[in-house]
Design an enzyme around this catalytic site. Structure first.
Site, PDB file in Angstrom:
ATOM      1  N   LYS A   1       0.787 -17.344  16.082  1.00 21.26           N
ATOM      2  CA  LYS A   1       1.983 -17.333  15.219  1.00 21.26           C
ATOM      3  C   LYS A   1       1.550 -16.941  13.805  1.00 21.26           C
ATOM      4  O   LYS A   1       1.321 -17.781  12.932  1.00 21.26           O
ATOM      5  CB  LYS A   1       2.650 -18.718  15.272  1.00 21.26           C
ATOM      6  CG  LYS A   1       4.096 -18.728  14.865  1.00 21.26           C
ATOM      7  CD  LYS A   1       4.740 -20.052  15.218  1.00 21.26           C
ATOM      8  CE  LYS A   1       6.060 -20.299  14.511  1.00 21.26           C
ATOM      9  NZ  LYS A   1       7.134 -19.369  14.840  1.00 21.26           N
TER      10      LYS A   1
HETATM   11  C1  LIG Z   1       8.664 -15.023  18.171  1.00 16.21           C
HETATM   12  C2  LIG Z   1       8.912 -16.403  18.686  1.00 16.21           C
HETATM   13  N1  LIG Z   1       8.943 -16.598  20.015  1.00 16.21           N
HETATM   14  C3  LIG Z   1       9.173 -17.819  20.535  1.00 16.21           C
HETATM   15  C4  LIG Z   1       9.387 -18.910  19.717  1.00 16.21           C
HETATM   16  C5  LIG Z   1       9.627 -20.253  20.334  1.00 16.21           C
HETATM   17  O1  LIG Z   1       8.536 -21.105  20.153  1.00 16.21           O
HETATM   18  P1  LIG Z   1       8.727 -22.668  20.031  1.00 16.21           P
HETATM   19  O2  LIG Z   1       9.581 -23.085  21.158  1.00 16.21           O
HETATM   20  O3  LIG Z   1       7.359 -23.213  20.129  1.00 16.21           O
HETATM   21  O4  LIG Z   1       9.356 -22.914  18.701  1.00 16.21           O
HETATM   22  C6  LIG Z   1       9.364 -18.750  18.327  1.00 16.21           C
HETATM   23  C7  LIG Z   1       9.587 -19.885  17.432  1.00 16.21           C
HETATM   24  O5  LIG Z   1       8.685 -20.497  16.962  1.00 16.21           O
HETATM   25  C8  LIG Z   1       9.099 -17.469  17.801  1.00 16.21           C
HETATM   26  O6  LIG Z   1       9.073 -17.270  16.473  1.00 16.21           O
END
Ligand SMILES: Cc1ncc(COP(=O)(O)O)c(C=O)c1O
Length: 317
Positions: free
Chosen positions: A155
């Protein structure tokens, strides 16, 4: 009451936490971050942090991929986070943003020989997409970044330029959210959410090798579907046209919670209304994240040591 940040190894009001204009991460996107929700339960007078430890574990993995130093004890970071939420004294949903970043004040595109630091802040945060009506989505003209470019499973702040372009394109074209295809044309994810289809009674979602952020909410949806509804999830590559013929579709993410998708590229999904399996999962998910399901209490960390009073009505959301 001010909101608080952890910055320079101290807790301070957000207004006092400032970085310099030459900070490396500001110029080159050299930071990894998390988004963690604290979900307010008015009946219990409590804010429950959802899977906070898993978020810091993912942050540690993102930093490992990106060569950002992460010399922190995860339990200590969880404690600092709970303290920040307590100090905020909020009686509403909050969002916690940890950011591990290249902090040196220098010019130079690289990851090595640049100092690392971490900051965390808390801010109020309501719903992100319409949880009742569902989202109208488009397939973006922007493709998802590939693992050979910048790994989406980390991330990384810099990657969110990709998401921001897709989100704004979707918004300006009258949609609520964008769906990315990968470079090979398969479905990846939303701009800030993972995506699920319901097909012949099963959940189908792209695998972690299809350039997705492997979501913590995604895992919660898979677990709840399996444990509570006896529904299996198939992780496989998805074609664009499968989006149009799915029985149901929903997105998962910390910000988006579990948002139904009712339309993609002007095609109604199913009957164009929120699907039954989606609705069941969404209801269970909200019970879990607000600390109302003891079976999943290991996913929620209460911030307040004593319940705090409120006149607000308890919300199921
Ligand atoms: C690009 C992306 N995909 C998926 C997610 C979903 O991840 P999570 O459920 O851990 O927040 C997020 C959010 O954080 C995201 O920014």
């Amino acid at each position: 009451m001010p909101d608080y940040a952890y910055f320079n190894k101290q807790i301070m009001p957000i207004s006092e936490a400032k970085v310099g204009i030459m900070t490396h991460a500001l110029h080159y996107g050299t930071a990894c971050f998390e988004g963690i929700r604290g979900n307010w339960n008015a009946e219990k007078g409590q804010i429950y942090l959802f899977r906070v430890k898993e978020h810091y574990e993912r942050l540690s993995r993102s930093c490992h991929i990106m060569r950002i130093g992460f010399p922190y004890d995860i339990d200590e970071l969880v404690e600092i986070t709970l303290e920040l939420v307590r100090k905020s004294g909020r009686q509403e949903d909050v969002y916690i943003r940890p950011l591990a970043y290249k902090s040196s004040q220098l010019v130079g595109v690289r990851m090595h020989n640049v100092e690392d630091d971490i900051l965390i802040f808390v801010t109020p945060f309501g719903p992100y997409l319409d949880l009742d009506k569902g989202a109208r989505c488009c397939v973006s003209s922007w493709r998802r970044v590939d693992d050979t470019m910048i790994p989406a499973r980390a991330k990384v702040t810099g990657i969110y330029v990709n998401s921001a372009l897709a989100k704004t394109e979707a918004f300006e074209n009258g949609y609520d959210e964008a769906i990315f295809l990968n470079h090979d044309g398969h479905v990846a994810e939303g701009s800030g959410e993972n995506i699920f289809l319901v097909m012949s009674g099963k959940l189908v979602t792209p695998p972690s090798s299809d350039n997705i952020l492997v979501g913590i909410t995604r895992d919660a949806a898979i677990t709840l579907a399996r444990e509570e509804l006896g529904i299996e999830t198939v992780e496989r590559s998805i074609d664009r046209s499968e989006l149009y013929i799915a029985d149901e579709c929903f997105m998962t993410g910390t910000a988006a919670h579990l948002t139904p998708v009712v339309e993609v590229d002007h095609r109604a999904i199913g009957n164009g209304k929120v699907g039954q399996i989606t609705k069941k999962l969404q209801t269970m998910y909200f019970d879990v994240i607000r600390g109302n399901n003891p079976k999943y209490s290991h996913w929620t960390s209460p911030a307040y040591k004593q319940p705090v009073g409120s006149t607000k009505k308890a919300s199921s959301r």
